[in-house]
Design an enzyme around this catalytic site. Structure first.
Site, PDB file in Angstrom:
ATOM      1  N   GLY A 349     -21.841 -34.133 122.726  1.00 23.04           N
ATOM      2  CA  GLY A 349     -20.319 -33.962 122.137  1.00 23.04           C
ATOM      3  C   GLY A 349     -20.395 -32.822 121.106  1.00 23.04           C
ATOM      4  N   MET A 351     -23.561 -31.562 117.655  1.00 23.29           N
ATOM      5  CA  MET A 351     -24.810 -31.954 117.139  1.00 23.29           C
ATOM      6  C   MET A 351     -24.668 -31.558 115.682  1.00 23.29           C
ATOM      7  SD  MET A 351     -27.715 -33.269 116.703  1.00 23.29           S
ATOM      8  CE  MET A 351     -28.636 -33.288 115.384  1.00 23.29           C
ATOM      9  N   ASN A 353     -26.466 -30.188 113.100  1.00 26.31           N
ATOM     10  CA  ASN A 353     -27.579 -29.308 112.532  1.00 26.31           C
ATOM     11  C   ASN A 353     -27.201 -28.967 110.985  1.00 26.31           C
ATOM     12  OD1 ASN A 353     -28.739 -29.358 115.222  1.00 26.31           O
ATOM     13  ND2 ASN A 353     -27.298 -28.199 115.764  1.00 26.31           N
ATOM     14  N   HIS A 385     -16.795 -36.009 112.216  1.00 24.04           N
ATOM     15  CA  HIS A 385     -17.911 -37.026 112.371  1.00 24.04           C
ATOM     16  C   HIS A 385     -19.254 -36.098 111.858  1.00 24.04           C
ATOM     17  CE1 HIS A 385     -20.453 -39.818 114.560  1.00 24.04           C
ATOM     18  NE2 HIS A 385     -21.316 -38.883 114.833  1.00 24.04           N
ATOM     19  N   GLU A 386     -19.313 -34.762 112.393  1.00 28.92           N
ATOM     20  CA  GLU A 386     -20.454 -33.985 112.081  1.00 28.92           C
ATOM     21  C   GLU A 386     -20.635 -33.610 110.659  1.00 28.92           C
ATOM     22  OE1 GLU A 386     -22.334 -34.158 114.600  1.00 28.92           O
ATOM     23  OE2 GLU A 386     -20.820 -34.416 116.145  1.00 28.92           O
ATOM     24  N   HIS A 389     -22.032 -36.422 108.498  1.00 30.32           N
ATOM     25  CA  HIS A 389     -23.800 -36.426 108.741  1.00 30.32           C
ATOM     26  C   HIS A 389     -24.369 -35.303 107.596  1.00 30.32           C
ATOM     27  CE1 HIS A 389     -24.448 -38.823 112.009  1.00 30.32           C
ATOM     28  NE2 HIS A 389     -23.744 -38.168 112.789  1.00 30.32           N
TER      29      HIS A 389
HETATM   30 ZN   LIG Z   1     -23.377 -38.569 115.079  1.00 24.87          ZN
END
Ligand SMILES: [Zn+2]
Ligand SMILES: *[C@@H]1O[C@H](CO)[C@@H](O)[C@H](O)[C@H]1NC(C)=O
Ligand SMILES: *[C@@H]1O[C@H](CO)[C@@H](O)[C@H](O)[C@H]1NC(C)=O
Ligand SMILES: *[C@@H]1O[C@H](CO)[C@@H](O)[C@H](O)[C@H]1NC(C)=O
Ligand SMILES: *[C@@H]1O[C@H](CO)[C@@H](O)[C@H](O)[C@H]1NC(C)=O
Length: 965
Positions: A349, A351, A353, A385-386, A389
């Site tokens: 979906g 990433m 990075n 969500h990303e 992270h």
């Molecule tokens: Zn994730």
């Protein structure tokens, strides 16, 4: 990564119409099962004795397996410190017809244990030999330099091995440099190529997906998450493009290489980070930017998408979410910029990075005119969500992939907080119950499930690493973390989290480090019965979850490992004997009781539970478990639902339905007792209880929609949805404006879908009228994006050839992918046999349906009760073709078999399925072998279930129908 494997909303809506809503479960289930199987196979095969036969001249064949280069984990003798990487992607084919990239890289590393071997990851790279060797070795701090004996590729373990004539010295620093070439393939891994069309011109992008093991396909590196280093990146590219990486561009110059002008962009040095978080992109995209923001925030996409303002929503929400996380983590965003880019070809979906997040277009771009509210929700939650992270995962990284669940579970929980901060009126945090918890509980209630946490030594090969990315890691992970945040105070949780991030920033941790830091933040007054680690171990180190039974007659409270199939055998041992430390919040007669009751043994007495009032446990479903009661208490709860359901929190109204249907499947309560929990819906307008009921009743529909039970079921459903339909007609001013909230908008769609499929005449007329208006003026579609799927489907089901042909024409003309998908799904809604058969023929004709959509088109038709038989015949007749075309793609084949067989529930069906299996021993079922076995099992279970329940269910529906309707 954001999960890419969940059912899309379009499909879920179609689900109501056709009964595939429960598919998410079945798919998840077979994925879990096949992963289980792969795990066993891998652990068998890694114990073999010889590996590696390669064709390259300087590869070694037949090495004994105890050599260090046959182990998948790096020895810890060398630790990288800094890389310099220069990559030059060629976005036109070379003379051999290939797209390639050239690279130069060097890495400075420290020797911490003397060794004469250098192992560095390298996969599918071709090196320019220097003095006969793949690499050039240098001593950085003037120490003596061992000479190279030989270098070779160990392809199985993906190493470049450098064997030296003497040892590197402990404490000394060295540097390896190399030059290489790789293919810029369209394989969505490592440094890869993506193509898209702008007008009628094909455009190329070079981009990366490193997680989990793609970096080694881009440059030689110590490709493990704990091998953090700093990186200086340089990209060399055709001047018509733009280059991006994790850090800001510090200079772009022009250079003549081989008679051609190239742009050379150098990026600022990264902080210490893991290789799997690197990103390099060369594209002709454009961007929009938040003026003056710090960090710099930009959204990148195809020029046309940016021109159409499809990046606006993402840009608007990113700044708020970053601010929210700054204060939530109490650590400021670690990088000077945040770029987010939408790629036309992307496998997951999204990433995360560091500083350059990549997305699938549908997860970042939002079009005000064309996109639906669920598209918006997806964009918002994936971004949240990303971005979560960027701290948790990127700044502090788990040491090894076995702890992936903590990284993904955490982000999958925090995304709801970030999204809630932006859309405060959506109540989006509640959706974790439907999107994560109930979804994964179906899988986790199988005896083939697995614990969240696995041992570091159990995860070694790239295949094993890929397997840990499953619904258990994401959805169970987020559910148990949510439970933890609820039984701790919010202030304690945030303090512990902040201390964890500060302690491990730019470094690595293991999951229990988080427990330690949370424990330090917990007040003595918190009244936890045990340490956080002891409590959480029972949830993370053993699979499954308990069903808690509260008996209000005796005050007895018990727990038992909950298994959907009561006859299944649990072979996996547990150190905790399948007992959990369970936090039970509860209410009595509508009054929430203070604190938690902590259940620790299999059976306890709590006199507070002994009462003649009704008791409801697990308030707002904070805990990851199911709840059963004695019959008297169930009856009282049902009565309360009918008299005044608002006394029971909305999430618990969903819980009562979900728990009851699950308990019935596991034979704790009778099926009709579960059906009783749907009676109050006649007075219910909220989304969560309705959505839960729709999902739960789906199985009934599949089992009965070709029998006389279905007539009664439809009458009952029509009666239940009647008020809801008119409620929304009122709220929406005769369907002209959308309700304001997210869940209200979802439930409006439910109301129309249910009313139309269960033959509420006004609904069908409304749908056909809207569709006719569109047919009369095809340049103006009057149907709101939210309602398209359901309106199209209803109108085509009711319509004739003319409606179908119009929709087909619009499908062929559609330029927006989501619009084409909605039409393609709706085309399967026809009830005319000849139209459905013709559509089946189209599905295998690539000039009509794109190959990537062939199988899902067939399954859409199979999901329609009118089309199921034809699709089943069609698949059997064309099995060899389908197998040849799609046999390689495991997910596709598994989906096809699973969906095609989900309705099978008679002895005759079973015979046909067995015959089908027999007839196709050659070519076989390939990656769908497991799905085939499951289908046989499931069909047998369906036959039994129908035998045991059909009569009682039929009677139940009949007695609940009010004859006046
Ligand atoms: Zn994730
Ligand atoms: C498509 O290509 C043709 C010929 O190559 C050109 O004339 C036309 O303008 C192009 N159309 C678009 C939309 O770019
Ligand atoms: C890497 O880049 C930084 C500037 O971004 C520069 O100061 C440094 O010298 C470069 N090389 C190394 C080995 O850090
Ligand atoms: C619906 O609500 C009314 C009162 O508002 C109540 O009398 C009736 O029993 C309820 N019906 C059901 C089936 O819950
Ligand atoms: C609702 O809209 C339909 C179609 O536009 C129209 O025929 C009908 O009269 C409207 N009903 C009300 C109550 O406004």
């Amino acid at each position: 990564m954001a999960k890419g494997f969940y059912i899309s909303k379009t499909l879920a809506v179609i689900g109501i119409l056709f009964s595939v809503a429960a598919m998410a479960t079945v798919i998840g289930l077979s994925v879990a099962l096949s992963q289980e199987k792969a795990k066993n196979e891998n652990s068998d095969s890694t114990s073999d004795t010889y590996v590696g036969t390669t064709t390259s001249s300087n590869s070694i064949t037949m090495q004994p397996s105890n050599e260090i280069w046959n182990k998948y984990r790096l020895p810890n003798s060398l630790i990288p410190d800094h890389y310099d990487i220069e990559l030059q992607p060629h976005l036109t084919k070379n003379v051999e017809g290939l797209y390639v990239f050239k690279g130069k890289s060097s890495v400075i590393f420290k020797c911490v244990t003397a060794t004469n071997l250098i192992l560095i990851h390298s996969n599918k790279l071709n090196y320019t030999l220097k003095a006969g060797h793949h690499i050039y070795l240098k001593a950085v701090d003037g120490s003596n330099l061992p000479s190279i004996q030989k270098t070779w590729h160990q392809t199985t373990t993906q190493y470049l091995v450098v064997q030296l004539n003497s040892n590197l010295e402990t404490g000394k620093t060295y540097e390896i440099s190399s030059e290489f070439r790789g293919e810029l393939a369209d394989d969505l891994a490592g440094f890869y190529r993506s193509e898209y069309k702008e007008g009628n011109e094909t455009r190329i992008i070079a981009t990366t997906q490193m997680q989990p093991t793609g970096a080694r396909k881009t440059f030689p590196c110590f490709d493990e998450p704990a091998m953090k280093a700093t990186f200086n990146i340089t990209l060399i590219y055709d001047p018509q493009y733009t280059a991006l990486s994790n850090m800001p561009n510090i200079s772009t110059t022009s250079k003549n290489i081989d008679g051609k002008q190239w742009s050379v962009t150098t990026f600022d040095r990264t902080p210490r980070m893991s290789t799997y978080l690197l990103a390099f992109i060369v594209s002709d995209f454009s961007n929009i930017e938040q003026p003056g923001s710090k960090p710099q925030i930009r959204i990148w996409a195809r020029k046309k998408a940016i021109e159409e303002n499809q990046g606006e929503y993402a840009l608007n929400v990113t700044g708020s979410i970053l601010n929210y996380y700054d204060s939530y983590y109490n650590v400021s965003y670690p990088l000077p910029k945040s770029d987010q880019i939408a790629l036309p070809d992307f496998s997951a979906g999204a990433m995360e990075n560091w500083g350059l997040i990549t997305y699938r277009e549908s997860a970042l771009l939002y079009d005000n005119e064309i996109s639906s509210i669920s598209n918006k929700e997806r964009v918002l939650t994936v971004i949240a969500h990303e971005l979560a992270h960027q701290w948790f995962g990127n700044l502090v990284t788990l040491r090894w992939w076995n702890d992936l669940w903590l990284n993904e579970g955490f982000a999958s929980y925090v995304e709801y907080l970030g999204a809630d901060f932006v859309q405060k009126k959506w109540n989006i945090k509640d959706l974790i119950l439907l999107n994560e918890m109930y979804h994964v509980m179906e899988i986790d209630a199988l005896s083939s499930s697995h614990p969240l946490s696995s041992k570091e030594e159990e995860v070694n090969t790239p295949a094993q690493i890929n397997e840990v990315f499953d619904p258990i890691a994401y959805s169970k992970g987020s559910s148990v973390i949510r439970m933890l945040t609820k039984f701790l105070k919010e202030s304690e949780f945030k303090a512990g989290l902040n201390s964890y991030l500060n302690a491990f920033e730019y470094g690595n941790a293991i999951y229990s480090d988080l427990w330690t830091h949370l424990q330090q933040a917990v007040n003595a007054s918190s009244n936890l019965p045990r340490s956080i680690k002891e409590i959480m171990d029972t949830w993370t180190l053993q699979m499954g979850f308990p069903v808690v039974t509260v008996d209000t007659a005796s005050g007895k409270v018990t727990q038992k490992h909950f298994l959907l199939d009561p006859d299944s055998k649990v072979n996996r041992p547990s150190d905790y004997n399948y007992l959990w430390i369970v936090p039970i919040s509860w209410m009595k007669n509508g009054v929430v009781q203070p604190g938690y009751y902590w259940l620790q043994k299999s059976e306890e007495i709590n006199n507070d539970f002994k009462t003649s009032d009704w008791v409801l446990a697990n308030i707002n479903v904070d805990g990851y478990y199911r709840v059963n009661y004695n019959k008297e208490n169930w009856d009282k709860l049902l009565k309360q639902l009918q008299n005044n359901h608002s006394v029971i929190p909305v999430m618990n109204r969903a819980q009562l339905i979900s728990d009851a249907f699950s308990l019935a499947r596991a034979k704790y309560i009778h099926t009709t007792a579960a059906l009783d929990t749907t009676k109050f819906l006649i007075n219910e307008t909220e989304y969560m209880p309705w959505q839960t009921a729709i999902g739960s009743l789906d199985y009934f529909k599949q089992m009965f929609d070709r029998t006389d039970v279905y007539g009664s079921m439809k009458k009952y459903m029509k009666q239940q949805v009647f008020n809801l339909f008119y409620h929304f007609k009122d709220v929406t001013n005769n369907w002209t404006v959308r309700p304001s909230g997210l869940m209200e908008q979802y439930n409006e769609v439910n109301a129309i879908s249910l009313a139309c499929t269960n033959d509420l005449q006004e609904c069908k007329t409304m749908a056909s009228d809207l569709f006719n208006n569109w047919m009369n003026n095809s340049s103006y579609n009057p149907i709101h994006p939210n309602l398209k799927t359901t309106i199209y489907c209803s109108a085509i089901a009711r319509g004739e050839e003319k409606e179908w042909d119009f929709a087909w024409k619009m499908f062929q003309k559609a330029t927006v992918a989501t619009e084409a998908d909605k039409l393609r799904a709706a085309l399967a809604c026809s009830t005319k046999p000849w139209i459905l058969n013709r559509y089946l023929q189209y599905s295998l004709d690539p000039t009509k349906i794109r190959k990537q959509d062939a199988v899902s088109t067939i399954t859409y038709i199979a999901n329609n009760v009118a089309g199921h038989r034809f699709a089943w015949d069609f698949m059997r007749a064309n099995w060899k073709t389908i197998y040849t075309e799609f046999g390689e793609s495991s997910f596709t084949m598994t989906n096809l078999i699973t969906r095609m067989t989900q309705r099978l529930s008679t002895k005759f069906d079973l015979q046909q399925l067995e015959q089908f299996k027999l007839d196709n021993q050659d070519p076989g079922f390939g990656s769908a072998n497991r799905a085939m076995e499951q289908a046989l099992e499931k069909t047998k279970a369906n036959i039994r279930w129908v035998q045991e329940n059909k009569e009682a269910v039929h009677v139940w529906f009949n007695t609940k129908i009010n004859s006046s309707l």
